[in-house]
Design an enzyme around this catalytic site. Sequence first.
Site, mmCIF file in Angstrom:
data_model
loop_
_atom_site.group_PDB
_atom_site.id
_atom_site.type_symbol
_atom_site.label_atom_id
_atom_site.label_comp_id
_atom_site.label_asym_id
_atom_site.label_seq_id
_atom_site.Cartn_x
_atom_site.Cartn_y
_atom_site.Cartn_z
ATOM 1 N N ARG A 95 0.812 -1.223 0.000
ATOM 2 C CA ARG A 95 0.000 0.000 0.000
ATOM 3 C C ARG A 95 0.846 1.275 0.000
ATOM 4 O O ARG A 95 0.561 2.195 -0.772
ATOM 5 C CB ARG A 95 -0.981 -0.007 1.180
ATOM 6 C CG ARG A 95 -1.959 -1.174 1.169
ATOM 7 C CD ARG A 95 -2.506 -1.490 -0.203
ATOM 8 N NE ARG A 95 -3.511 -2.541 -0.191
ATOM 9 C CZ ARG A 95 -3.620 -3.465 -1.117
ATOM 10 N NH1 ARG A 95 -2.767 -3.491 -2.132
ATOM 11 N NH2 ARG A 95 -4.576 -4.363 -1.073
ATOM 12 N N SER A 175 -12.044 -12.874 -1.899
ATOM 13 C CA SER A 175 -11.365 -11.602 -2.112
ATOM 14 C C SER A 175 -9.875 -11.901 -2.073
ATOM 15 O O SER A 175 -9.371 -12.430 -1.082
ATOM 16 C CB SER A 175 -11.741 -10.608 -1.009
ATOM 17 O OG SER A 175 -10.962 -9.435 -1.122
#
Length: 397
Positions: A95, A175
Amino acid sequence: MTERVVLAYSGGLDTSVAIGWIAEETGAEVIAVAVDVGQGGEDLDVIRKRAIACGAVEAEVADAKDEFAEEYCLPAIKANALYMDRYPLVSALSRPTIVKHLVAAAQKHGATTVAHGCTGKGNDQVRFEAGIVALAPDLKCIAPVRDYAMTRDKAIAFCEAKGLPIATTKKSPYSIDQNVFGRAIETGFLEDIWNAPIEDIYEYTQNPAAAREPDEVIISFKEGVPVAIDGRPVTVLQAIQQLNERAGAQGIGRIDMVEDRLVGIKSREVYEAPGAIALITAHQELENVTVERELARYKRGVEQRWSELVYDGQWFSPLKRALDGFVDEANQHVTGDIRMTLHGGRAVVTGRRSESSLYDFNLATYDTGDTFDQAAAKGFIDIYSLSSKIAAKRDLA
């Protein structure tokens, strides 16, 4: 002047729809930014062209695999970073890499806002937004799924109504987030924590129970940096990639855990990170040989705090930067070779050697040639236990 929004773009349905969705909701122009951190999938140029076709006024793509490995995965290896003693921060490390490119694009294109595709329940919304404001405090952040209730059903309807050039195939029951450092799988039947993972969910690792020959590997480090595999020089990225292949073929790096999310809920997560686990295992063992006892003891606490900060989206925080300096200093003498056997889902260390070793054979041996002064031990014990002895006399009186 029209407002501009930079969107973290993956090329999938949700972020492709988000381009037009954001434009309609805010009236802003959208600049799509896709960052390759080794997640595989489509060619970057295909992704760039799709973003333009879906309405982006600009689209940037970045091959950041080496950057990700050297600037984000390597510090994690040097810190032996395992959140809750198990998770090698696969998604958490990627991230801030993406954030750095989003902020650079926002500054380049004069955007006032950065958008991402996270929901309101996960850690990644925090990692993106805390990272963005740490680098550019004046930027605003939006998340269409969270802020504008952009559900998948609405996304598919929007895609079909606008004739966007992207398939609206049935969504995977899981996911999945992946990069070169590992792969994360959640949701679907895994949300019942009594259900065991099935073999079909794995891609980076083979079944560890399958019969196969063991694989012996020698990993060489210089000041905590992996520099060679079996004597052949490698970059950090190559070290991760090669061990993903070799450790993954032996079923190493599978993790099934219930973890404490930053937002306060517990979540069942399944990870596979063969290269990361092999490298951290080797690095930990080389530290055992080369790092002085008190420094090693203190570093273990730093490792836990470092891992928590990164997991919690604090990559760019002052404390994390300060701890980086400590970790680098602690790795100053972590140079040498670790031999491991990869087999049956485990990376087992079988040999260590280092010119920086603190292991002294003559002090450690119990055979002839022992140089340890055993006569000194009695006086040491007397002084070491003196305070406890005095307290015991008081307490037992």
